[in-house]
Design an enzyme around this catalytic site. Sequence first.
Site, PDB file in Angstrom:
ATOM      1  N   ASP A  61       0.820  -1.209   0.000  1.00 24.01           N
ATOM      2  CA  ASP A  61       0.000   0.000   0.000  1.00 24.01           C
ATOM      3  C   ASP A  61       0.855   1.262   0.000  1.00 24.01           C
ATOM      4  O   ASP A  61       1.972   1.268   0.525  1.00 24.01           O
ATOM      5  CB  ASP A  61      -0.869   0.044   1.266  1.00 24.01           C
ATOM      6  CG  ASP A  61      -1.723  -1.204   1.431  1.00 24.01           C
ATOM      7  OD1 ASP A  61      -2.122  -1.789   0.404  1.00 24.01           O
ATOM      8  OD2 ASP A  61      -1.990  -1.589   2.592  1.00 24.01           O
ATOM      9  N   ASP A 101      -0.699  -2.428  -4.544  1.00 27.88           N
ATOM     10  CA  ASP A 101      -1.812  -2.825  -3.668  1.00 27.88           C
ATOM     11  C   ASP A 101      -2.737  -1.622  -3.435  1.00 27.88           C
ATOM     12  O   ASP A 101      -3.096  -0.936  -4.381  1.00 27.88           O
ATOM     13  CB  ASP A 101      -1.252  -3.443  -2.384  1.00 27.88           C
ATOM     14  CG  ASP A 101      -2.263  -4.356  -1.692  1.00 27.88           C
ATOM     15  OD1 ASP A 101      -3.441  -4.339  -2.052  1.00 27.88           O
ATOM     16  OD2 ASP A 101      -1.871  -5.076  -0.768  1.00 27.88           O
ATOM     17  N   ASP A 128      -5.023   2.023   3.018  1.00 28.43           N
ATOM     18  CA  ASP A 128      -5.755   0.923   3.646  1.00 28.43           C
ATOM     19  C   ASP A 128      -5.780   1.120   5.162  1.00 28.43           C
ATOM     20  O   ASP A 128      -4.781   1.534   5.763  1.00 28.43           O
ATOM     21  CB  ASP A 128      -5.130  -0.430   3.279  1.00 28.43           C
ATOM     22  CG  ASP A 128      -5.526  -0.869   1.854  1.00 28.43           C
ATOM     23  OD1 ASP A 128      -6.116  -0.050   1.117  1.00 28.43           O
ATOM     24  OD2 ASP A 128      -5.251  -2.032   1.496  1.00 28.43           O
ATOM     25  N   ARG A 148     -12.830  -0.110  -4.661  1.00 31.51           N
ATOM     26  CA  ARG A 148     -12.566   0.305  -3.271  1.00 31.51           C
ATOM     27  C   ARG A 148     -12.461   1.816  -3.087  1.00 31.51           C
ATOM     28  O   ARG A 148     -11.426   2.341  -2.685  1.00 31.51           O
ATOM     29  CB  ARG A 148     -11.291  -0.363  -2.731  1.00 31.51           C
ATOM     30  CG  ARG A 148     -11.277  -1.863  -2.934  1.00 31.51           C
ATOM     31  CD  ARG A 148     -10.055  -2.511  -2.321  1.00 31.51           C
ATOM     32  NE  ARG A 148     -10.087  -3.957  -2.539  1.00 31.51           N
ATOM     33  CZ  ARG A 148      -9.105  -4.788  -2.190  1.00 31.51           C
ATOM     34  NH1 ARG A 148      -8.023  -4.330  -1.598  1.00 31.51           N
ATOM     35  NH2 ARG A 148      -9.223  -6.076  -2.417  1.00 31.51           N
TER      36      ARG A 148
END
Length: 336
Positions: free
Chosen positions: A128, A157, A161, A214
């Site tokens: 991330d 990724d 997050d 997302r």
Amino acid sequence: MKLNLSLFVYGFASLSYAFPSAYKSIATWGIEGYAKSNPIGITTGGKGGPTVIVTTEAELKAAVLGTDPKVIKVKGSILLSSRLAITPNKSIIGVGSSAQITGAGLNIYNGDNVIVQNLKISHILGNDCITIRNSTRVWIDHNEFTSDISQGPDLYDGQVDIIRASDWVTVSWNYFHDHWKSSLIGNDPSFRDLDFGHLHVTYHHNYWKNEGTRGPAGRFGHQHIYNNLYEDFLYQAIHSRSDNQVLVEGNVFRGNTSEALSTYGLVIPMDSPNTCVCGDEELDGYANLGARNDWGRAGVNITQKGDFYSAKYKYQLTPLKLVAKVAKAGAGVGKI
Ligand SMILES: *[C@@H]1O[C@H](CO)[C@@H](O)[C@H](O)[C@H]1NC(C)=O
Ligand SMILES: *[C@@H]1O[C@H](CO)[C@@H](O)[C@H](O)[C@H]1NC(C)=O
Ligand SMILES: *[C@@H]1O[C@H](CO)[C@@H](O)[C@H](O)[C@H]1NC(C)=O
Ligand SMILES: *[C@@H]1O[C@H](CO)[C@@H](O)[C@H](O)[C@H]1NC(C)=O
């Protein structure tokens, strides 16, 4: 003085440096949402501590040691050889419009009270840009996150997050673009007991462009999502699953955006191409709608409403007609 609306819109186009002041009556430029209004107190980052300017990886890694408050200003581009662990009580702030992190991203782990502003973080392979894990009070504001969507979901990724019972986070005025998986909240359906009751996150005035999935996708938490602009969010923007709750208001969806909001528990194969080509089944999430959204041509699939009807804090909603303009003009680096 009351500003006239046409003057205002003109001001955005011509004088970007002037708009934060012109803005005040229609959008909050400073901290707002769960990172501000929460049971443990406003996020202050390194406020009250010394300010240091860093230009190399070694200086940056030295600056984040210890939990004393510190404001760390990042100048220029830094190529990280490994992930940077951010300790509590820190503000990491890019200088001007050219501060950049590449090579490896940031870990905000087991901590509290962190601010990340005005940084471009890009092309982080296999991980991330920022992972917020088991941490409280984090404000991710006015950054730019990008890579290359043509590489598919897994070469890079997530962008931001937020996992393992993290709480009281605001993600505001970021420019997320050209990347597949943007922002995941709760990274595993088996962490229900750990995560449930946490993961309160506010997303406002972010500009997402040419992204895959997302925006955000949440499990087990509560997210208040308002006044964001989604342009070409190709597969699925907001996904609320595994008993997660979202309050969605005043957002604008444009371009080739297939699904604006879903609470259907199926994790689509384009989101998590893991176990089955047909996707992964989870429990549904919940969604409530506040102020009107402009869904454009995007689909909406709300299978159940929850009890998250309103956010229990004060916040400024931008009139729907101005959201696209304001988010485009205000999101990203070089604006604060
Ligand atoms: C952050 O700083 C405050 C004082 O400014 C201190 O009380 C607190 O313990 C620090 N946080 C951590 C996790 O060390
Ligand atoms: C979570 O962070 C706290 C410090 O804030 C630490 O005491 C605890 O051990 C961490 N939990 C896990 C599971 O890492
Ligand atoms: C929209 O995006 C999807 C996914 O990338 C693609 O398959 C489709 O061709 C696009 N449609 C248009 C009209 O660009
Ligand atoms: C919407 O949710 C229902 C389940 O309630 C599901 O059967 C349907 O396929 C979903 N639609 C889309 C487009 O995902």
